[in-house]
Scaffold this motif. Sequence first.
Motif, PDB file in Angstrom:
ATOM      1  N   LEU A   1     -16.166  -1.149 -84.199  1.00 60.49           N
ATOM      2  CA  LEU A   1     -17.588  -1.479 -84.160  1.00 60.49           C
ATOM      3  C   LEU A   1     -18.023  -1.625 -82.705  1.00 60.49           C
ATOM      4  O   LEU A   1     -17.223  -2.008 -81.845  1.00 60.49           O
ATOM      5  N   ALA A   2     -19.273  -1.346 -82.433  1.00 65.21           N
ATOM      6  CA  ALA A   2     -19.789  -1.447 -81.060  1.00 65.21           C
ATOM      7  C   ALA A   2     -19.562  -2.841 -80.480  1.00 65.21           C
ATOM      8  O   ALA A   2     -19.287  -2.982 -79.285  1.00 65.21           O
ATOM      9  N   THR A   3     -19.644  -3.872 -81.301  1.00 64.90           N
ATOM     10  CA  THR A   3     -19.457  -5.246 -80.821  1.00 64.90           C
ATOM     11  C   THR A   3     -18.011  -5.529 -80.427  1.00 64.90           C
ATOM     12  O   THR A   3     -17.743  -6.502 -79.732  1.00 64.90           O
ATOM     13  N   GLU A   4     -17.079  -4.685 -80.861  1.00 67.08           N
ATOM     14  CA  GLU A   4     -15.660  -4.883 -80.539  1.00 67.08           C
ATOM     15  C   GLU A   4     -15.194  -4.041 -79.353  1.00 67.08           C
ATOM     16  O   GLU A   4     -14.081  -4.168 -78.892  1.00 67.08           O
ATOM     17  N   ARG A   5     -16.048  -3.154 -78.862  1.00 69.56           N
ATOM     18  CA  ARG A   5     -15.682  -2.251 -77.769  1.00 69.56           C
ATOM     19  C   ARG A   5     -16.105  -2.821 -76.425  1.00 69.56           C
ATOM     20  O   ARG A   5     -16.875  -3.760 -76.347  1.00 69.56           O
TER      21      ARG A   5
ATOM     22  N   GLU B   1     -20.235  -4.586 -68.070  1.00 69.03           N
ATOM     23  CA  GLU B   1     -21.052  -5.224 -69.106  1.00 69.03           C
ATOM     24  C   GLU B   1     -22.479  -4.742 -68.934  1.00 69.03           C
ATOM     25  O   GLU B   1     -22.966  -4.602 -67.809  1.00 69.03           O
TER      26      GLU B   1
ATOM     27  N   GLN C   1     -26.083  -2.757 -71.269  1.00 67.75           N
ATOM     28  CA  GLN C   1     -26.688  -2.167 -72.459  1.00 67.75           C
ATOM     29  C   GLN C   1     -26.634  -0.645 -72.403  1.00 67.75           C
ATOM     30  O   GLN C   1     -26.717  -0.053 -71.322  1.00 67.75           O
TER      31      GLN C   1
END
Length: 115
Positions: free
Chosen positions: A56-60, A104, A106
């Motif tokens: 998932l994007a939140t885990e990458r 980090e 967006q």
Amino acid sequence: MIFGNIADVGKMDLPGTVKLCLKYYAENDLIAKKPGSYIIDGKKIFVNVAEYETELATERFWEAHREYIDLHVLMEGQERIDVSFTQIMQEKPYDAAKDMLVLEGQAQAGVDMLH
């Protein structure tokens, strides 16, 4: 970022090193290779064959490189690759031994790859 279809490579004006990588791809059955690193041109050019489940994007995490470029060829399945400019992201310490810069920030755009 260069984005395109592997079927259109002959129509693209690409750097020589990218052409060499794509020639290696065309002449080798990468799906048959075990995961690992394979030398194309000494330390200058190599291919990493990897198998993994897309997270998932939140885990990458974001990554960039200073010495090498990544050329992604999706062999099976699907994956989304988000992209952004390093200049607008926060840099973590650079690991020169791994040529790994963790960042980090967006996404500015994304590419959905399907095979």
